[in-house]
Motif scaffolding. Structure first.
Motif, mmCIF file in Angstrom:
data_model
loop_
_atom_site.group_PDB
_atom_site.id
_atom_site.type_symbol
_atom_site.label_atom_id
_atom_site.label_comp_id
_atom_site.label_asym_id
_atom_site.label_seq_id
_atom_site.Cartn_x
_atom_site.Cartn_y
_atom_site.Cartn_z
ATOM 1 N N ILE A 60 0.843 -1.211 0.000
ATOM 2 C CA ILE A 60 0.000 0.000 0.000
ATOM 3 C C ILE A 60 0.874 1.256 0.000
ATOM 4 C CG2 ILE A 60 -1.733 1.298 1.291
ATOM 5 C CD1 ILE A 60 -2.769 -1.400 2.360
ATOM 6 N N SER A 61 1.940 1.240 0.787
ATOM 7 C CA SER A 61 2.869 2.377 0.809
ATOM 8 C C SER A 61 3.459 2.612 -0.577
ATOM 9 C CB SER A 61 4.002 2.130 1.809
ATOM 10 O OG SER A 61 3.504 2.036 3.116
ATOM 11 N N ASN A 157 6.320 5.189 5.430
ATOM 12 C CA ASN A 157 7.064 4.281 4.555
ATOM 13 C C ASN A 157 7.004 4.722 3.097
ATOM 14 O OD1 ASN A 157 7.743 2.682 6.741
ATOM 15 N ND2 ASN A 157 6.037 1.253 6.453
ATOM 16 N N ALA A 158 5.936 5.443 2.738
ATOM 17 C CA ALA A 158 5.808 5.960 1.374
ATOM 18 C C ALA A 158 6.601 7.258 1.178
ATOM 19 C CB ALA A 158 4.337 6.187 1.032
ATOM 20 N N GLY A 159 7.176 7.777 2.280
ATOM 21 C CA GLY A 159 7.937 9.028 2.189
ATOM 22 C C GLY A 159 7.054 10.252 2.093
ATOM 23 N N ILE A 160 5.840 10.163 2.644
ATOM 24 C CA ILE A 160 4.867 11.258 2.559
ATOM 25 C C ILE A 160 4.457 11.666 3.966
ATOM 26 C CG2 ILE A 160 2.558 11.934 1.752
ATOM 27 C CD1 ILE A 160 2.939 9.838 -0.494
ATOM 28 N N HIS A 161 4.437 12.958 4.204
ATOM 29 C CA HIS A 161 4.018 13.480 5.517
ATOM 30 C C HIS A 161 2.495 13.539 5.591
ATOM 31 C CE1 HIS A 161 3.988 15.936 9.145
ATOM 32 N NE2 HIS A 161 3.110 16.714 8.538
ATOM 33 N N LEU A 162 1.924 12.800 6.521
ATOM 34 C CA LEU A 162 0.470 12.792 6.721
ATOM 35 C C LEU A 162 0.113 13.840 7.768
ATOM 36 C CD1 LEU A 162 -2.327 11.560 6.248
ATOM 37 C CD2 LEU A 162 -1.779 9.825 7.978
ATOM 38 N N ASP A 163 -0.716 14.801 7.394
ATOM 39 C CA ASP A 163 -1.059 15.892 8.311
ATOM 40 C C ASP A 163 -2.159 15.506 9.292
ATOM 41 O OD1 ASP A 163 0.402 18.501 7.355
ATOM 42 O OD2 ASP A 163 -0.227 17.459 5.549
ATOM 43 N N LYS A 164 -3.186 14.825 8.815
ATOM 44 C CA LYS A 164 -4.326 14.564 9.688
ATOM 45 C C LYS A 164 -5.124 13.372 9.149
ATOM 46 C CE LYS A 164 -6.482 18.273 11.145
ATOM 47 N NZ LYS A 164 -7.420 19.427 11.206
ATOM 48 N N VAL A 165 -5.731 12.636 10.074
ATOM 49 C CA VAL A 165 -6.672 11.565 9.710
ATOM 50 C C VAL A 165 -8.078 12.079 10.015
ATOM 51 C CG1 VAL A 165 -7.394 9.191 10.103
ATOM 52 C CG2 VAL A 165 -4.963 9.781 10.220
ATOM 53 N N LEU A 166 -8.962 12.001 9.017
ATOM 54 C CA LEU A 166 -10.284 12.609 9.122
ATOM 55 C C LEU A 166 -11.374 11.577 9.348
ATOM 56 C CD1 LEU A 166 -10.148 15.173 6.171
ATOM 57 C CD2 LEU A 166 -9.432 15.511 8.535
ATOM 58 N N PHE A 167 -12.447 12.075 9.961
ATOM 59 C CA PHE A 167 -13.702 11.335 10.078
ATOM 60 C C PHE A 167 -14.582 11.837 8.939
ATOM 61 C CE2 PHE A 167 -17.881 10.999 12.556
ATOM 62 C CZ PHE A 167 -18.056 9.676 12.197
ATOM 63 N N ALA A 168 -14.740 11.011 7.891
ATOM 64 C CA ALA A 168 -15.350 11.462 6.638
ATOM 65 C C ALA A 168 -16.764 11.998 6.822
ATOM 66 C CB ALA A 168 -15.352 10.333 5.615
ATOM 67 N N ALA A 169 -17.517 11.461 7.784
ATOM 68 C CA ALA A 169 -18.907 11.886 7.969
ATOM 69 C C ALA A 169 -19.004 13.378 8.260
ATOM 70 C CB ALA A 169 -19.541 11.103 9.115
ATOM 71 N N GLU A 170 -17.978 13.958 8.901
ATOM 72 C CA GLU A 170 -18.014 15.386 9.209
ATOM 73 C C GLU A 170 -17.960 16.224 7.939
ATOM 74 O OE1 GLU A 170 -15.659 18.679 11.971
ATOM 75 O OE2 GLU A 170 -14.618 16.865 11.311
ATOM 76 N N SER A 171 -16.997 15.935 7.048
ATOM 77 C CA SER A 171 -16.864 16.727 5.823
ATOM 78 C C SER A 171 -18.022 16.468 4.861
ATOM 79 C CB SER A 171 -15.528 16.426 5.138
ATOM 80 O OG SER A 171 -15.381 15.047 4.911
ATOM 81 N N ILE A 172 -18.530 15.216 4.806
ATOM 82 C CA ILE A 172 -19.692 14.928 3.956
ATOM 83 C C ILE A 172 -20.904 15.709 4.445
ATOM 84 C CG2 ILE A 172 -21.345 13.135 3.281
ATOM 85 C CD1 ILE A 172 -19.029 11.151 3.254
ATOM 86 N N GLY A 173 -21.121 15.728 5.750
ATOM 87 C CA GLY A 173 -22.248 16.479 6.308
ATOM 88 C C GLY A 173 -22.168 17.956 5.983
ATOM 89 N N GLN A 174 -20.968 18.545 6.111
ATOM 90 C CA GLN A 174 -20.812 19.967 5.797
ATOM 91 C C GLN A 174 -21.037 20.230 4.313
ATOM 92 O OE1 GLN A 174 -17.035 21.325 7.249
ATOM 93 N NE2 GLN A 174 -17.528 20.912 9.380
#
Length: 493
Positions: A60-61, A157-174
């Motif tokens: 996946i990485s 492991n992919a060499g990418i900086h992850l800023d945040k993990v989201l709860f998708a229901a919040e952004s879908i609702g907005q």
């Protein structure tokens, strides 16, 4: 992979200037959405999906790394989506209105609402609003720590900086709240997002997630055994509404919006309208993205897979409150930010110091240059200048001598005028500083005092003082010896 040219979109979402990538992966597929966000609008949008069935974390990485490399994605912000079926939500009431106290109480009590210990979970919450004066209603969002740490590990492991993990229901609702005609400001609205394997039932009110429930029925189930799963789906929606009502969270929703995989939503709309007491409608999110004539070519992809959960965060990123980040990563990032601030302050101070030194050095340099130029121009005339200076000094001395010549005679003449006949002067002295003294003999002391007064009245004498007056006897009679000192009003040079 599909590319969408999206001009003038996003102004209603208050976006700032940034580039954002949103990634979602599960055991079957990897979905990527990437947008270049300019001032108040998305310049373009790219979204894609890849099959990663049977792939391990390293695979996946590598798939994420290749996707970013092939599409030349270099985002300022990278977001990941936590699978909704792994999220535990709970509506609770907190006996406080203070945000700090609410956070502490939630941290202490969160373990009660999950089968995990406090150290095994990551918690965040949505502040729903005040309740009974001193209480606050909140929606707890709880995720197993190993799920979040796995995502950060895969991106690292992919060499990418992850800023945040989201709860998708919040952004879908907005997103749904803003683009639908019913904006969930007066009454709650239920959003039912149908994806391939799961369905998310969310109640939104005033752009906040009030209630969430994951339903283990997706489009794949509804296409295999339509009648069986359609009935189960309806029952799950009823159960979700009843659970929401029993928690006494807010008013009941006045509308249900079906979205995500629109074909299944359209098939379910009529049956849900018959079974539920709430109006049901569908919303095809692709229609709210201004993709023009390309919409028809994109429909086959979005009708078999839902991309709403990774497109919505692009448009609502500034308004997202929930961020599922392990505490140790938060502390590390806070330390890094402080270190950056210290380094910036140090660079700023050094820059100011260098500028000040450069300014001082430049002043000295220019003054020296100017002095050298003056010496070059007027150096040959220095001998003449010295000669002129000496001559000028001599002239000044002569002028001073001439101006003082004859003044002593004037003083003696004045002294002769005011001198009484009964006083005999025996000594007269004065110097170039204008100090003047006289000694003499008077027939009486009164004559001496009268003489002093006359000298004080004269324009030639100032600060007249009688230094001493002594009596002595002579054959002819008593006399008084005296000495008077004063200053001449015109200084001798």
């Amino acid at each position: 992979m599909f590319a969408i040219d999206m001009k003038r979109i996003g102004s209603i979402f208050g976006l700032g200037k940034r580039t954002i990538a949103v990634i979602d992966f599960d055991e079957n597929s990897l979905k990527t959405a990437y947008a270049k966000v300019s001032k108040g609008a998305l310049d373009d949008l790219i979204f894609s999906t890849k099959n990663i069935k049977s792939a391990n974390d390293n695979d996946i990485s590598e798939a994420i790394r290749i996707e970013f490399s092939e599409q030349k994605i270099n985002p300022a912000v990278v977001l990941s989506i936590v699978p909704s079926h792994l999220v535990i939500t709970k509506n609770i009431e907190i006996p406080s209105r203070d945000p700090g106290e609410i956070k502490e109480i939630i941290s202490l009590q969160a373990g009660r609402h999950t089968p995990y210990s406090r150290e095994e979970i990551i918690i965040d919450y949505v502040d729903i609003g005040a309740y009974k004066h001193n209480y606050t209603k909140v929606l707890l969002v709880i995720v197993p720590r190993n799920v979040i740490k796995r995502q950060f590990e895969i991106f690292r492991n992919a060499g990418i900086h992850l800023d945040k993990v989201l709860f998708a229901a919040e952004s879908i609702g907005q997103f749904i709240s803003k683009v639908s005609k019913s904006d969930a400001r007066d009454f709650p609205v239920s959003v039912v997002h149908i994806s391939e394997d799961f369905t998310d039932f969310t109640v939104i009110f005033k752009e906040k997630v009030m209630y969430f429930r994951n339903i283990p029925i997706g489009a794949l189930h509804l296409t295999k055994e339509k009648e069986y799963y359609a009935l189960r789906f309806t029952e799950e929606i009823k159960n979700s509404l009843e659970a929401y009502e029993s928690d006494s969270i807010e008013k009941m929703p006045n509308r249900i919006i079906l979205t995500g995989l629109i074909d299944e939503a359209m098939r379910l709309e009529s049956s849900l309208n018959e079974s539920l007491r709430i109006p049901v409608s569908n919303l095809f999110y692709l229609n709210f993205l201004p993709i023009g004539t390309r919409a028809s070519s994109l429909e086959p992809l979005v009708r078999t897979r839902s991309f709403l959960h990774i497109i919505a965060p692009l448009l609502t990123f500034d308004n997202i409150k929930l961020g599922l980040i392990p505490e140790e990563i938060k502390l590390k990032r806070a330390f890094q930010e402080k270190s950056k601030d210290i380094i910036k302050a140090g660079i700023f101070i050094i820059t100011i110091f260098v500028l000040i030194c450069s300014l001082l050095i430049s002043k000295v340099y220019f003054k020296n240059s100017y002095l050298k130029r003056l010496k070059t121009i007027y150096g040959p005339q220095s001998k003449e200048v010295l000669t002129l200076e000496r001559d000028f000094t001599r002239i000044q001395v002569i002028k001073n001598v001439l101006s003082a010549r004859g003044y002593s005679l004037e003083v003696l003449g004045e002294l002769y005028i005011i001198l009484p006949q009964n006083i005999l002067l025996s000594d007269i002295k004065f110097d170039s500083q204008g100090k003047f003294s006289i000694k003499g003999i008077a027939k009486s002391m009164a004559a001496v005092f009268s003489f002093v007064e006359d000298m004080e009245k004269s324009d030639y004498f100032t600060d007249v003082k009688n230094r001493y007056t002594t009596k002595r006897k002579l054959e002819t009679g008593d006399v008084a010896d005296f000495e008077i000192v004063c200053l001449l009003s015109k200084k001798f040079n």
